[in-house]
Scaffold this motif. Structure first.
Motif, PDB file in Angstrom:
ATOM      1  N   ALA A  91       0.851  -1.189   0.000  1.00 26.13           N
ATOM      2  CA  ALA A  91       0.000   0.000   0.000  1.00 26.13           C
ATOM      3  C   ALA A  91       0.889   1.241   0.000  1.00 26.13           C
ATOM      4  O   ALA A  91       1.869   1.302   0.736  1.00 26.13           O
ATOM      5  CB  ALA A  91      -0.904  -0.003   1.220  1.00 26.13           C
ATOM      6  N   ASP A 126      -7.332  -9.834   7.057  1.00 24.91           N
ATOM      7  CA  ASP A 126      -5.877  -9.892   6.962  1.00 24.91           C
ATOM      8  C   ASP A 126      -5.560 -10.574   5.629  1.00 24.91           C
ATOM      9  O   ASP A 126      -6.188 -11.573   5.285  1.00 24.91           O
ATOM     10  CB  ASP A 126      -5.383 -10.731   8.150  1.00 24.91           C
ATOM     11  CG  ASP A 126      -3.891 -10.956   8.161  1.00 24.91           C
ATOM     12  OD1 ASP A 126      -3.162 -10.180   7.512  1.00 24.91           O
ATOM     13  OD2 ASP A 126      -3.447 -11.906   8.852  1.00 24.91           O
ATOM     14  N   ARG A 136       2.634  -4.856   6.552  1.00 23.30           N
ATOM     15  CA  ARG A 136       1.406  -5.643   6.405  1.00 23.30           C
ATOM     16  C   ARG A 136       0.225  -4.761   6.021  1.00 23.30           C
ATOM     17  O   ARG A 136      -0.890  -4.969   6.472  1.00 23.30           O
ATOM     18  CB  ARG A 136       1.099  -6.402   7.702  1.00 23.30           C
ATOM     19  CG  ARG A 136       2.030  -7.602   7.959  1.00 23.30           C
ATOM     20  CD  ARG A 136       1.567  -8.411   9.168  1.00 23.30           C
ATOM     21  NE  ARG A 136       2.488  -9.476   9.519  1.00 23.30           N
ATOM     22  CZ  ARG A 136       2.363 -10.741   9.106  1.00 23.30           C
ATOM     23  NH1 ARG A 136       1.377 -11.082   8.314  1.00 23.30           N
ATOM     24  NH2 ARG A 136       3.236 -11.651   9.481  1.00 23.30           N
ATOM     25  N   LEU A 137       0.477  -3.749   5.186  1.00 28.12           N
ATOM     26  CA  LEU A 137      -0.624  -2.956   4.641  1.00 28.12           C
ATOM     27  C   LEU A 137      -0.747  -3.325   3.165  1.00 28.12           C
ATOM     28  O   LEU A 137       0.046  -2.904   2.333  1.00 28.12           O
ATOM     29  CB  LEU A 137      -0.335  -1.457   4.784  1.00 28.12           C
ATOM     30  CG  LEU A 137      -0.140  -0.932   6.207  1.00 28.12           C
ATOM     31  CD1 LEU A 137       0.103   0.571   6.195  1.00 28.12           C
ATOM     32  CD2 LEU A 137      -1.341  -1.258   7.083  1.00 28.12           C
ATOM     33  N   PRO A 138      -1.756  -4.140   2.811  1.00 25.75           N
ATOM     34  CA  PRO A 138      -1.806  -4.687   1.458  1.00 25.75           C
ATOM     35  C   PRO A 138      -2.263  -3.669   0.415  1.00 25.75           C
ATOM     36  O   PRO A 138      -3.051  -2.766   0.709  1.00 25.75           O
ATOM     37  CB  PRO A 138      -2.828  -5.817   1.579  1.00 25.75           C
ATOM     38  CG  PRO A 138      -3.680  -5.451   2.731  1.00 25.75           C
ATOM     39  CD  PRO A 138      -2.828  -4.659   3.670  1.00 25.75           C
ATOM     40  N   GLY A 192      -6.255  -3.135  -0.668  1.00 21.71           N
ATOM     41  CA  GLY A 192      -7.267  -2.460   0.136  1.00 21.71           C
ATOM     42  C   GLY A 192      -6.944  -0.984   0.302  1.00 21.71           C
ATOM     43  O   GLY A 192      -5.890  -0.512  -0.132  1.00 21.71           O
ATOM     44  N   ILE A 195      -6.320   0.857   2.986  1.00 20.99           N
ATOM     45  CA  ILE A 195      -5.544   1.355   4.126  1.00 20.99           C
ATOM     46  C   ILE A 195      -4.116   1.674   3.697  1.00 20.99           C
ATOM     47  O   ILE A 195      -3.416   0.819   3.163  1.00 20.99           O
ATOM     48  CB  ILE A 195      -5.566   0.332   5.272  1.00 20.99           C
ATOM     49  CG1 ILE A 195      -6.996   0.246   5.809  1.00 20.99           C
ATOM     50  CG2 ILE A 195      -4.591   0.712   6.365  1.00 20.99           C
ATOM     51  CD1 ILE A 195      -7.172  -0.669   6.972  1.00 20.99           C
ATOM     52  N   THR A 196      -3.715   2.916   3.889  1.00 22.31           N
ATOM     53  CA  THR A 196      -2.376   3.357   3.490  1.00 22.31           C
ATOM     54  C   THR A 196      -1.658   3.928   4.714  1.00 22.31           C
ATOM     55  O   THR A 196      -2.302   4.265   5.711  1.00 22.31           O
ATOM     56  CB  THR A 196      -2.465   4.467   2.438  1.00 22.31           C
ATOM     57  OG1 THR A 196      -3.178   5.573   3.028  1.00 22.31           O
ATOM     58  CG2 THR A 196      -3.189   4.009   1.186  1.00 22.31           C
ATOM     59  N   GLN A 241      -0.945  -4.386  13.358  1.00 20.12           N
ATOM     60  CA  GLN A 241      -1.291  -4.427  11.938  1.00 20.12           C
ATOM     61  C   GLN A 241      -2.715  -3.900  11.776  1.00 20.12           C
ATOM     62  O   GLN A 241      -3.671  -4.572  12.148  1.00 20.12           O
ATOM     63  CB  GLN A 241      -1.217  -5.871  11.425  1.00 20.12           C
ATOM     64  CG  GLN A 241      -1.765  -6.025  10.011  1.00 20.12           C
ATOM     65  CD  GLN A 241      -1.924  -7.486   9.593  1.00 20.12           C
ATOM     66  OE1 GLN A 241      -1.614  -8.393  10.362  1.00 20.12           O
ATOM     67  NE2 GLN A 241      -2.408  -7.685   8.391  1.00 20.12           N
ATOM     68  N   LEU A 253      -6.352  -3.242  10.458  1.00 22.30           N
ATOM     69  CA  LEU A 253      -7.296  -3.900   9.542  1.00 22.30           C
ATOM     70  C   LEU A 253      -8.439  -2.959   9.183  1.00 22.30           C
ATOM     71  O   LEU A 253      -9.091  -3.132   8.156  1.00 22.30           O
ATOM     72  CB  LEU A 253      -7.900  -5.154  10.183  1.00 22.30           C
ATOM     73  CG  LEU A 253      -6.969  -6.256  10.681  1.00 22.30           C
ATOM     74  CD1 LEU A 253      -7.789  -7.409  11.250  1.00 22.30           C
ATOM     75  CD2 LEU A 253      -6.072  -6.768   9.565  1.00 22.30           C
ATOM     76  N   HIS A 282     -11.602  -0.160   5.528  1.00 15.94           N
ATOM     77  CA  HIS A 282     -11.399  -1.552   5.953  1.00 15.94           C
ATOM     78  C   HIS A 282     -10.658  -2.286   4.841  1.00 15.94           C
ATOM     79  O   HIS A 282     -10.923  -2.049   3.659  1.00 15.94           O
ATOM     80  CB  HIS A 282     -12.744  -2.237   6.204  1.00 15.94           C
ATOM     81  CG  HIS A 282     -13.558  -1.560   7.266  1.00 15.94           C
ATOM     82  ND1 HIS A 282     -13.746  -2.101   8.506  1.00 15.94           N
ATOM     83  CD2 HIS A 282     -14.197  -0.370   7.273  1.00 15.94           C
ATOM     84  CE1 HIS A 282     -14.493  -1.277   9.237  1.00 15.94           C
ATOM     85  NE2 HIS A 282     -14.782  -0.214   8.508  1.00 15.94           N
ATOM     86  N   THR A 283      -9.779  -3.207   5.224  1.00 12.37           N
ATOM     87  CA  THR A 283      -9.001  -3.943   4.221  1.00 12.37           C
ATOM     88  C   THR A 283      -9.883  -4.629   3.189  1.00 12.37           C
ATOM     89  O   THR A 283      -9.513  -4.748   2.030  1.00 12.37           O
ATOM     90  CB  THR A 283      -8.128  -5.016   4.901  1.00 12.37           C
ATOM     91  OG1 THR A 283      -7.452  -4.406   5.989  1.00 12.37           O
ATOM     92  CG2 THR A 283      -7.109  -5.592   3.954  1.00 12.37           C
TER      93      THR A 283
END
Lengths: 183, 462
Positions: A181, B230, B377-379, B382, B384-385, B409, B411, B425-426
């Motif tokens: 991200a 997650d 662990r911020l994918p 989604g 969330i940055t 982490q 979520l 939300h992720t």
């Protein structure tokens, strides 16, 4: 942009530098450090498959005219020998000693999109002068390489989309956090 | 999570550092290779075995370490050593989780062994292939890994992917092999990710021994209130793990559960596109994207707290706000026990709610006690940055532990952006991104999954 486990931006250039965070003594003692640089999203329609493997930048380029035909193109690291043929080993008419065919052109463009110019240049062992394009700095010449191995690697790649479903949880994936991200 | 709870949490329980020093000694011998042990590595391996002397594993591990130091390296001895390493890290896991449960006041069910029918079995030749590769890796050591050694696993990994019963091992070995391939020749690497690779090797040795130990599940019915999602990912796999509170239909106590779905992928499918790989689970994805409760009927639940997801056993119900769930239901819910062989610090992922914190330098703090954000662990799939974390005022997250410290982490976040409240939300993009900028970028890139599926359809069955 790559971010390490504690959120510091890491140089995207040299791989060794990429994985390293010089100040971080605990790096060896972490379970979730990221080892493989992230791959960038790119359009897959023209070049569905590119990889840096077997000592080549190699991949598969879809034919513009026939949906069932693909070209297997590659550039060898170090010597920069070029090869392009259909998956049935019929040589590509566009490739000569003087000119790269459009398939190789697309392969290099998409390879750079996916891995970044520095990583491709380092793998092919090519010096890219300031303001120059990588493709112009290659010591290009025709050097046909067999297409079968690359094509079968592509098929294996595609086969991932068809593996049988499983609903068993995979706790091992806690070692592989999704990241990336930005903003 | 309150300030007083966070204060109780930070720091490591006694003896964790010492135990991890012993693990580091073992990991060092795996870096140089068991086939080429110097005096220092031999001493470290013996010290590691010595630490287990008082446990039931003490005898076998001591004997295996002695034999390996003497140069006799059989599969059984490697498995024994891997078992010893897993036991030591399991003890570290237990100490950490106990501290976390204590700080949170969280109750946890005791482990119950469910005997039960053996499930589908992985063909022995595939397990043997995996064991033999892991054996070669151990002898050569990470420093001795080259392209040929990595490629030697190719066929085995391909075969394992074809057997749903061996998915855990397939995913794990493929992830390890691709890291090794990208690092070849490892001899020229400045630093080796010793803990990580030894972790992956250890788990693989255990899985290659007897196949998976997920075990039996029993049906549950009730309302699943989602807390957050997650996401796990490597080049060829993605897994979405939903954390939620299950309110059993029979009126029993609320339980913390997880529901995961996973898919194989390729490295060029990244970001929000990964959700499209999971389109076999429309009920689950819609509930995540629309933030709805999931009504489940006779959904199998493992002793470890995992719902084995079945679309036909689930129905998306009324809207449910995860922050309300976290405020009202999370505190009193009972956590599941952890399957014995899964115990490892990396698996600690306990849902918590944090509010009224301050953010500074990559950490949130409550009354002066800070907790680092797990920014790795911020994918990308989604909303969330890091910037949103910085602007946030409330967070549902997972408490994790790695590299000697506790981490958070995120979520789900409530934040103030340009003086307006926002929530992210992720799982928000489970049915596709909702941020116009991301939608545009996705449209430009085209549908990677569709392109590759078309290519597969045309070329694979010729």
């Amino acid at each position: 942009m790559a971010v390490d486990i504690i959120g510091r931006v890491i140089a995207t250039g040299d791989r060794r530098a990429w994985v390293l965070d010089e100040d971080d003594d605990a790096w060896e003692r972490r379970s979730t450090v990221r080892v493989v640089p992230p791959v960038q999203a790119r359009k897959l329609a023209k070049v569905p498959f590119v990889e840096l493997a077997d000592g080549r930048l190699q991949g598969v380029v879809s034919s513009g005219s026939d949906a069932a035909r693909v070209y297997v193109s590659s550039i060898t690291a170090g010597t920069h020998g070029n090869s392009c043929s259909t998956n049935n080993n019929r040589p590509c008419g566009g490739l000569t000693d003087l000119y790269l065919c459009k398939h190789l052109d697309a392969l290099v463009t998409e390879g750079i999109r996916q891995y970044g110019q520095e990583r491709v240049a380092r793998y092919l062992r090519v010096e890219v002068g300031e303001g120059k394009d990588l493709i112009d700095c290659l010591n290009s010449h025709k050097d046909p390489a067999p297409a079968a191995a690359v094509f079968s690697r592509f098929l294996r790649h595609l086969a991932y989309l068809e593996v049988p479903e499983s609903t068993e949880p995979v706790p091992e994936l806690h070692w592989f956090p999704a990241a990336g991200a930005v903003g | 999570m309150l300030a007083v709870q966070l204060r109780e949490l930070v720091g490591a329980p006694e003896a964790v550092d010492e135990a991890l020093d012993l693990v580091a000694g073992f990991d060092g011998s795996l870096t140089g290779g068991l086939g080429r042990m110097g005096d220092r590595q031999a001493a470290a391996l013996s010290a590691f075995a010595g630490a287990l002397a008082g446990s039931p594993l003490g005898g076998p591990v001591g004997e295996a370490a002695g034999k390996v130091v003497a140069g006799s390296i059989g599969d059984d001895r490697l498995a024994t050593l891997a078992g010893g390493r897993a036991a030591l890290l399991g003890a570290v896991h237990d100490a950490l989780l106990e501290r976390l449960d204590g700080a949170l006041g969280r109750s946890r069910s005791p482990w119950e062994d469910r005997a039960g029918e053996p499930g589908a079995v992985t063909p022995e030749n595939l397990l043997a292939g995996a064991r033999s590769w892991l054996h070669e890796l151990a002898i050569a050591g990470w420093r001795g890994v080259d392209h040929d050694l990595v490629s030697a696993a190719g066929r085995t990994i391909e075969g394992l992917w074809g057997e749903p019963a061996s998915r855990r091992l397939a995913v794990l070995l493929d992830g390890l092999a691709s890291e090794l391939r990208a690092s070849c020749p490892v001899a020229t690497m400045e630093r080796v990710p010793e803990r990580r690779w030894a972790d992956l090797w250890t788990r693989a040795v255990l899985l290659a021994r007897a196949g998976s130990w997920t075990g039996d599940a029993e049906p549950v019915s009730g309302r699943l209130l989602v807390l957050g999602v997650d996401v796990h990912e490597h080049g060829t796999a993605v897994q979405v793990q939903v954390h939620g509170v299950l309110e059993p239909a029979d009126g029993g106590e609320a339980r913390l559960v997880r529901a995961g779905v996973a898919a194989a992928k390729v490295d060029t499918i990244v970001g929000p596109a990964v959700w499209r790989l999971l389109n076999a689970y429309p009920v689950l994805l819609a509930a995540l994207a629309e933030r709805r409760v999931l009504d489940v009927t006779d959904m199998p639940l493992t002793a470890g707290g995992d719902l084995l997801w079945r679309e036909d056993a689930a129905r998306a119900g009324e809207p449910a706000d995860p922050f309300t769930t976290a405020r009202v239901r999370l505190g009193g819910a009972t956590a599941p026990s952890v399957p014995p062989l899964d115990r490892h610090p990396v698996r600690i992922a306990e849902p918590v709610l944090l509010e009224g914190y301050r953010y500074a330098d990559g950490a949130v703090s409550l009354d002066g006690t800070s907790l680092e954000i797990d920014a790795g662990r911020l994918p990308a799939c989604g909303p969330i940055t890091p910037a949103l974390v910085k602007a946030s005022t409330a967070c549902i997250g997972l408490v994790r532990w790695d590299g000697g410290r506790w981490l958070l982490q995120p979520l789900a976040l409530q934040a103030t952006v340009r003086k307006k409240p926002v929530e992210a939300h992720t799982g928000d993009w489970a049915l596709g991104p909702t941020d116009p900028k991301v939608v545009k970028a996705e449209a430009r890139a085209g549908d990677a999954v569709a392109v590759l599926r078309e290519r597969a359809g045309r070329l694979l069955r010729k």
